[in-house]
Design a protein around this motif. Structure first.
Motif: not given
Length: 252
Positions: A119-133, A174-181, A201-205
């Motif tokens: 995590l860095t200072s620019h990871h301030q909003h997340a996109l969460v892919l999936g709705t399972g457990g 949303h520079t934090l993208v989390i793949q939960c599927t 982009t290079p700012l994304h995790l």
């Protein structure tokens, strides 16, 4: 029949040959102090079989729970710990001294421990892919860390976006993208969520909870745009160690 002093643990799920959990604990149990322990896969085709497993395996000391039963297992348990109740998903089952079962969630802890180094200072909003457990545990962690998020689902229902609704502006914000599927898990390694990868982009995790294969198509496509990437192996290790702590300390 198991030796009376043997401690038995395992993984409950469906089509779980891909999982590293059994290998991880088998290696752990090679240590002299744990040689009375064993870890088995309990691969069940239907959720209705969970009740039978829990009732007919009184010799079990603890179970991990994976896709697709992290929510389905809850009705078959005697109680939930407060965090698992809040999350609404269980990935660890503990047998208490009186023989009752208590559901825990260590996914949120494992994810937080795995995520924090990146995590860095620019990871301030997340996109969460999936709705399972698994996604439910990730949302709990993001709330714990104070990171706002948008949830993406195939249907776009229940206050979520559909994949088709992800715009370049949403990706950039949303520079934090989390793949939960489960998409991309071995053997279906070419699958990935239908998001606009060109807007990484290079700012994304990009963080994928999948760890087999080590680099999914989701991670490969994000990395091609310069994004930082991380798979789910570190999360697996951290949640497994927390589960082990729970199984060996009934006061947790």
């Amino acid at each position: 029949m198991a030796h009376s002093s043997e401690k038995r643990f395992g993984l409950l799920g469906r089509n779980i040959d891909y999982s590293f959990s059994r290998g991880y604990f088998a290696q752990k149990f090679e240590a002299p102090q744990w040689q009375d322990c064993r870890y088995d896969n309990y691969d069940l085709p239907e959720a209705s079989h969970i009740k039978t497993l829990l009732q007919t395996q009184p010799q079990l000391n603890g179970l991990n729970v994976t896709i697709p039963y992290k929510e389905a297992v809850i009705p078959f348990l005697d109680d939930l710990d407060p965090i698992a109740r809040q999350i609404g998903a269980v990935n660890t089952i503990q047998w208490l001294p009186d023989g009752t079962t208590l559901g825990h969630n260590t996914d949120w802890y494992g994810f937080q421990k795995a995520l924090e180094p990146y995590l860095t200072s620019h990871h301030q909003h997340a996109l969460v892919l999936g709705t399972g457990g698994a996604a439910k545990a990730i949302l709990y962690t993001l709330q714990h860390l104070g990171i706002p998020y948008i949830v993406v689902s195939r249907s776009g229902e229940k206050e979520t976006l559909s994949y088709a609704e992800i715009t370049p502006e949403i990706m950039h914000a949303h520079t934090l993208v989390i793949q939960c599927t489960p998409l991309g898990t071995y053997p279906d390694v070419e699958a990935c969520p239908p998001i606009p990868y060109a807007h990484f982009t290079p700012l994304h995790l990009a963080f994928d909870l999948v760890y087999n294969p080590p680099k999914t198509r989701f991670l490969t496509l994000a990395e091609a745009q310069g994004a930082s990437i991380e798979n789910g192996y570190s999360m697996l290790v951290h949640q497994a160690e927390k589960a082990w702590e729970i199984w060996n300390n009934t006061s947790v």
